[in-house]
Design a protein around this motif. Structure first.
Motif, PDB file in Angstrom:
ATOM      1  N   GLY A 110       0.779  -1.231   0.000  1.00  0.00           N
ATOM      2  CA  GLY A 110       0.000   0.000   0.000  1.00  0.00           C
ATOM      3  C   GLY A 110       0.807   1.275   0.000  1.00  0.00           C
ATOM      4  O   GLY A 110       0.236   2.367  -0.071  1.00  0.00           O
ATOM      5  N   GLY A 111       2.119   1.165   0.074  1.00  0.00           N
ATOM      6  CA  GLY A 111       2.938   2.365   0.031  1.00  0.00           C
ATOM      7  C   GLY A 111       2.941   2.981  -1.353  1.00  0.00           C
ATOM      8  O   GLY A 111       2.447   2.399  -2.327  1.00  0.00           O
ATOM      9  N   GLY A 112       3.498   4.182  -1.435  1.00  0.00           N
ATOM     10  CA  GLY A 112       3.570   4.864  -2.729  1.00  0.00           C
ATOM     11  C   GLY A 112       3.903   6.315  -2.560  1.00  0.00           C
ATOM     12  O   GLY A 112       4.338   6.758  -1.500  1.00  0.00           O
ATOM     13  N   LEU A 113       3.702   7.056  -3.647  1.00  0.00           N
ATOM     14  CA  LEU A 113       3.970   8.495  -3.680  1.00  0.00           C
ATOM     15  C   LEU A 113       2.644   9.238  -3.574  1.00  0.00           C
ATOM     16  O   LEU A 113       1.702   8.945  -4.313  1.00  0.00           O
ATOM     17  N   VAL A 114       2.593  10.202  -2.674  1.00  0.00           N
ATOM     18  CA  VAL A 114       1.372  10.981  -2.475  1.00  0.00           C
ATOM     19  C   VAL A 114       1.751  12.428  -2.194  1.00  0.00           C
ATOM     20  O   VAL A 114       2.833  12.695  -1.646  1.00  0.00           O
ATOM     21  N   GLN A 115       0.872  13.349  -2.566  1.00  0.00           N
ATOM     22  CA  GLN A 115       1.133  14.751  -2.283  1.00  0.00           C
ATOM     23  C   GLN A 115       0.795  15.073  -0.831  1.00  0.00           C
ATOM     24  O   GLN A 115      -0.040  14.406  -0.199  1.00  0.00           O
ATOM     25  N   ALA A 116       1.443  16.109  -0.317  1.00  0.00           N
ATOM     26  CA  ALA A 116       1.147  16.565   1.037  1.00  0.00           C
ATOM     27  C   ALA A 116      -0.350  16.862   1.166  1.00  0.00           C
ATOM     28  O   ALA A 116      -0.961  17.431   0.253  1.00  0.00           O
ATOM     29  N   MET A 135      -3.577   6.537   6.854  1.00  0.00           N
ATOM     30  CA  MET A 135      -2.801   7.752   7.043  1.00  0.00           C
ATOM     31  C   MET A 135      -3.481   8.878   6.276  1.00  0.00           C
ATOM     32  O   MET A 135      -3.750   8.734   5.064  1.00  0.00           O
ATOM     33  N   SER A 136      -3.738   9.975   6.953  1.00  0.00           N
ATOM     34  CA  SER A 136      -4.349  11.124   6.303  1.00  0.00           C
ATOM     35  C   SER A 136      -3.574  12.380   6.666  1.00  0.00           C
ATOM     36  O   SER A 136      -2.725  12.364   7.562  1.00  0.00           O
ATOM     37  N   SER A 137      -3.883  13.462   5.973  1.00  0.00           N
ATOM     38  CA  SER A 137      -3.174  14.737   6.176  1.00  0.00           C
ATOM     39  C   SER A 137      -1.667  14.517   6.177  1.00  0.00           C
ATOM     40  O   SER A 137      -0.945  15.020   7.048  1.00  0.00           O
ATOM     41  N   LEU A 138      -1.197  13.778   5.209  1.00  0.00           N
ATOM     42  CA  LEU A 138       0.210  13.409   5.165  1.00  0.00           C
ATOM     43  C   LEU A 138       1.098  14.619   4.950  1.00  0.00           C
ATOM     44  O   LEU A 138       0.732  15.582   4.243  1.00  0.00           O
TER      45      LEU A 138
END
Length: 122
Positions: A8-14, A83-86
């Motif tokens: 489930g990992g990956g690249l995400v925007q802030a 995980m939210s508001s990363l």
């Protein structure tokens, strides 16, 4: 013996969200407390969250409290980290681990997964 595999990992925007999963194989998953840890480059592995065997009790590192949620489904032998508001500072390799009791201490955990990369871009 418990084998753990994270995904489930990956690249995400802030400001974005991700859900990590950790699938367990082996006997007696439901008798173990589970934890999530993370390790950023050049830093020590640090505690993120832990949950007891039933899922009725969880605790979090201050840095992720109110943003991350740990949960488990014993019927599926899986533990999750929502995980939210990363933030960019959440960037790390995330590991799940199994212990006989919930703890924020790495040395309480007997089994570890191989980790999944989470990268948060600014």
């Amino acid at each position: 013996q418990v084998q753990l595999v994270e995904s489930g990992g990956g690249l995400v925007q802030a400001g974005g969200s991700l859900r990590l999963s950790c699938a367990a194989s082996g006997r007696s998953f439901s008798t173990y407390a589970m934890g999530w840890f993370r390790q950023a480059p050049g830093k020590e592995r640090e505690f993120v969250a832990t949950i007891n065997w039933s899922g009725g009790r969880a605790s979090y590192a201050d840095s992720v409290k109110d943003r991350f949620t740990i949960s488990r489904d014993n019927a599926k032998n899986t533990v999750y980290l929502q995980m939210s508001s990363l933030k960019p500072e959440d960037t790390a390799v995330y590991y799940c681990a199994a212990a006989r009791a919930p703890s924020g201490r790495r040395d309480w955990y007997d089994y570890w997964g191989q980790g999944t990369q989470v990268t948060v871009s600014s």
